[in-house]
Design a protein around this motif. Structure first.
Motif: not given
Length: 200
Positions: A104-106, A123, A126-127, A129
């Motif tokens: 989920d892009h995390i 974490k 997020n790619d 963001a």
């Protein structure tokens, strides 16, 4: 993954130095080699079995250390999320296991910090963001370390930058900042800040 550099900007409490002994959070990490399978070529984490990389480091005691990380091909589920298992070998702290999540892009890292007696689940970013965006998250499953409430504020500082380290130039680099904050009964305050530079 190519974690190019990490830098701790400030330190307020001696307790917080415990985090830098995590095999992936060393001060002054330097990538030595990466063998990356094509199936993970478009990822910030090399999740294919056998992917290997090595870091050289100065650890808390001032001694030098070499850390080797190898993806095993196995997976483990934590809190409903599937992590990729990695075996670690350190000349300073011996063998261990780390876990990498990419979904989920995390992108997250999970490892036991024996000194803080806590599992840290960090974490990174997020790619998708935008630059300047931030995310508040908990670096532990129960939100505390040594009975002290803790949180992290993850912020995208730069994207698509070029960075040269040890004579090698990396492109399309993401620079993310993670601010560890503790609440000693007077609200959350910054303990230390880590900066990561990552390239696919």
């Amino acid at each position: 993954i190519q974690i190019i550099s990490l830098h701790i900007k400030k330190m307020k409490r001696n307790l917080l130095i415990l985090f830098v002994v995590l095999p992936f959070f060393y001060v002054g990490c330097k990538k030595d080699s990466v063998n990356k399978a094509s199936s993970s070529a478009d990822s910030y984490f090399p999740v294919s079995a056998g992917s290997t990389w090595r870091y050289y480091d100065l650890v808390q005691s001032g001694e030098s250390d070499t850390v080797t990380v190898t993806l095993t091909g196995a997976t483990t589920v934590f809190n409903g999320k599937t992590y990729y298992n990695a075996a670690t070998s350190s000349t300073w702290s011996g063998n261990g296991t780390e876990y990498f999540y990419a979904g989920d892009h995390i992108y997250s890292l999970r490892a036991l910090n024996a000194y803080a007696e806590s599992v840290i689940d960090l974490k990174l970013f997020n790619d998708t963001a935008a630059v300047g965006s931030s995310l508040i998250s908990s670096p532990t499953d129960n939100g505390v370390i040594d009975k002290v409430p803790v949180r992290t504020i993850n912020k995208i500082i730069e994207k698509n930058i070029v960075k040269t380290v040890a004579g090698k130039t990396f492109t399309d680099v993401i620079h993310t900042e993670i601010d560890f904050q503790y609440n000693y009964s007077n609200g959350y305050q910054s303990g230390f800040v880590e900066n990561f530079y990552l390239a696919k």
